[in-house]
Design an enzyme around this catalytic site. Structure first.
Site, mmCIF file in Angstrom:
data_model
loop_
_atom_site.group_PDB
_atom_site.id
_atom_site.type_symbol
_atom_site.label_atom_id
_atom_site.label_comp_id
_atom_site.label_asym_id
_atom_site.label_seq_id
_atom_site.Cartn_x
_atom_site.Cartn_y
_atom_site.Cartn_z
ATOM 1 N N LEU A 13 -3.798 -1.496 5.066
ATOM 2 C CA LEU A 13 -3.838 -0.975 3.694
ATOM 3 C C LEU A 13 -2.513 -1.179 2.966
ATOM 4 C CD1 LEU A 13 -5.722 2.410 4.240
ATOM 5 C CD2 LEU A 13 -6.665 0.131 3.845
ATOM 6 N N HIS A 44 -5.205 -1.094 -2.032
ATOM 7 C CA HIS A 44 -6.236 -0.198 -1.489
ATOM 8 C C HIS A 44 -6.026 1.226 -2.021
ATOM 9 C CE1 HIS A 44 -6.088 -3.340 1.758
ATOM 10 N NE2 HIS A 44 -7.396 -3.239 1.619
ATOM 11 N N SER A 58 -3.309 -8.130 1.615
ATOM 12 C CA SER A 58 -2.782 -7.967 2.989
ATOM 13 C C SER A 58 -2.094 -9.248 3.437
ATOM 14 C CB SER A 58 -3.920 -7.654 3.960
ATOM 15 O OG SER A 58 -4.701 -6.605 3.472
#
Ligand code: PAF
Length: 281
Positions: free
Chosen positions: A31, A35, A186
Site C-alpha cells: 500500500l 491506496h 507500487s
C-alpha cells in the site's frame, strides 16, 4: 480492526455490520498513498469499511513480475488500521482458488482485448474479473472503490458488474499523484533516481495533450504527436499511447466528447501506466 483469512470469517465479521453501508477496497497490498486515498474515500462514505490484500497470481502475465511484486503485509495492516479499516481480508491462494477451481469471468471486446489486454495478454483481465467477482461475492459490499489510474480495469469491472447484475456501486477515485505529477504506483519503488526523473515525461506528455486540446487541437493524431515529443525527449518509447472512448475503448479520431488518453511505457525495466480524460462535458 479484525484481520480474517477465510471467506467464512469475512462473512461472519461483516454480518453484524449489515444494518449500515459496507465499503470495500480491494488491493494487492504494497500500500502507498494512492491506496490511502481509496481507504479514506470509503471511510468517509460508508459505515463499515473492509479492505482486502491478495496478490492475485492469475492476473500476472509474467512470472518474474509476480515474483517481484512487493509483499509488505505488516506495513499494510498498520496503514489499514491508521486509516480506520474495520476488517481486513487477507486470504491465501488456496482460499481464493480451491483445488479444482475451473471458473473464469471473462469480458470480451475492446474493453478487455485492447491496450493492457493486448500487451499483457487475454489472461490479465480474465484474472482481474474473476478475482474481483469472487471478492465482491465474498464481501457483498454496497460500494467498491477503485483508482482511475487503472482506467481499463475500471471499465472491465463496470462491464461485468452490469452484465452479471452484481448489487454494488463502483466508485472511481481520481489518480493520486506525487507533488511533481508522477502517478503513485507500487512499481515506482523499482525506479532508480534517474529513471524516476525520466518517468515524469509520462504525466508531462498527458499534460501537453490536455493543453493542446484546451487550445482547440481536436484531431488525436496531432495530439498524439505532442505527447510523443515529450516522451522521446526523455528517451521513452510507449508500449501504447491511445485515444479511446472511456467506456467502450473504441479508438477516437477526433475529440468530440470525453476521450481517455492512456499511456503504458517501460522506464528501465519498470512498466508504468497513466491516463487522463480530455474533452469531458
Ligand atoms: O488494482 C488492483 O490492485 C488489482 O487489480 C485488484 C483490483 C485488487 C484485483 O486483484
Amino acid at each position: 480492526m479484525i484481520v480474517v483469512r477465510t471467506i467464512a470469517e469475512l462473512r461472519a465479521a461483516l454480518a453484524p455490520r449489515r444494518n449500515g453501508t459496507i465499503g470495500f477496497v480491494p488491493t494487492m497490498g504494497a500500500l502507498h498513498e494512492g491506496h490511502a486515498t481509496l481507504l479514506r474515500a470509503a471511510r468517509a462514505a460508508d459505515d463499515a469499511v473492509v479492505m482486502s490484500i491478495f496478490v492475485n497470481p492469475t492476473q500476472f502475465n509474467e512470472q518474474a513480475d509476480l515474483a517481484a511484486y512487493p509483499r509488505t503485509e505488516a506495513a499494510d495492516l498498520a496503514l489499514a488500521e491508521a486509516e480506520g479499516m474495520d476488517v481486513v481480508f487477507a486470504p491465501d491462494i488456496a482460499e481464493m482458488y480451491p483445488a479444482g477451481f475451473a471458473t473464469t469471468v471473462s469480458v470480451t471486446g475492446p474493453i478487455a482485448e485492447t491496450l493492457e489486454g493486448a500487451e499483457r495478454g487475454r489472461g490479465h483481465f480474465d484474472g482481474v474479473a474473476t478475482v474481483v467477482t469472487k471478492l465482491l461475492l465474498a464481501a457483498l459490499p454496497d460500494r467498491a472503490y477503485f483508482g482511475a489510474k487503472d482506467a481499463q480495469q475500471v471499465a472491465v469491472i463496470r462491464r461485468f458488474v452490469a452484465d452479471l447484475g452484481l448489487p454494488v456501486e463502483i466508485v472511481v477515485c481520481p489518480t493520486s499523484r506525487d507533488a511533481d505529477g508522477l502517478a503513485r504506483s507500487s512499481r515506482n519503488t523499482r525506479l532508480s533516481a534517474e529513471e524516476r526523473t525520466r518517468a515524469l515525461a509520462i504525466p508531462r506528455a498527458l499534460e501537453a495533450v490536455k493543453d493542446a486540446a484546451a487550445e482547440g487541437v481536436a484531431h488525436t493524431g496531432a495530439l498524439r504527436a505532442r505527447a510523443v515529443a515529450k516522451l522521446e525527449a526523455a528517451g521513452i518509447r510507449s508500449e501504447y499511447l491511445a485515444f479511446v472512448d472511456p467506456e467502450t475503448f473504441a479508438p477516437a479520431a477526433v475529440v468530440e466528447g470525453p476521450v481517455l488518453v492512456a499511456i503504458a511505457a517501460r522506464v528501465g525495466t519498470t512498466r508504468l501506466i497513466d491516463n487522463i480524460v480530455i474533452g469531458g462535458a
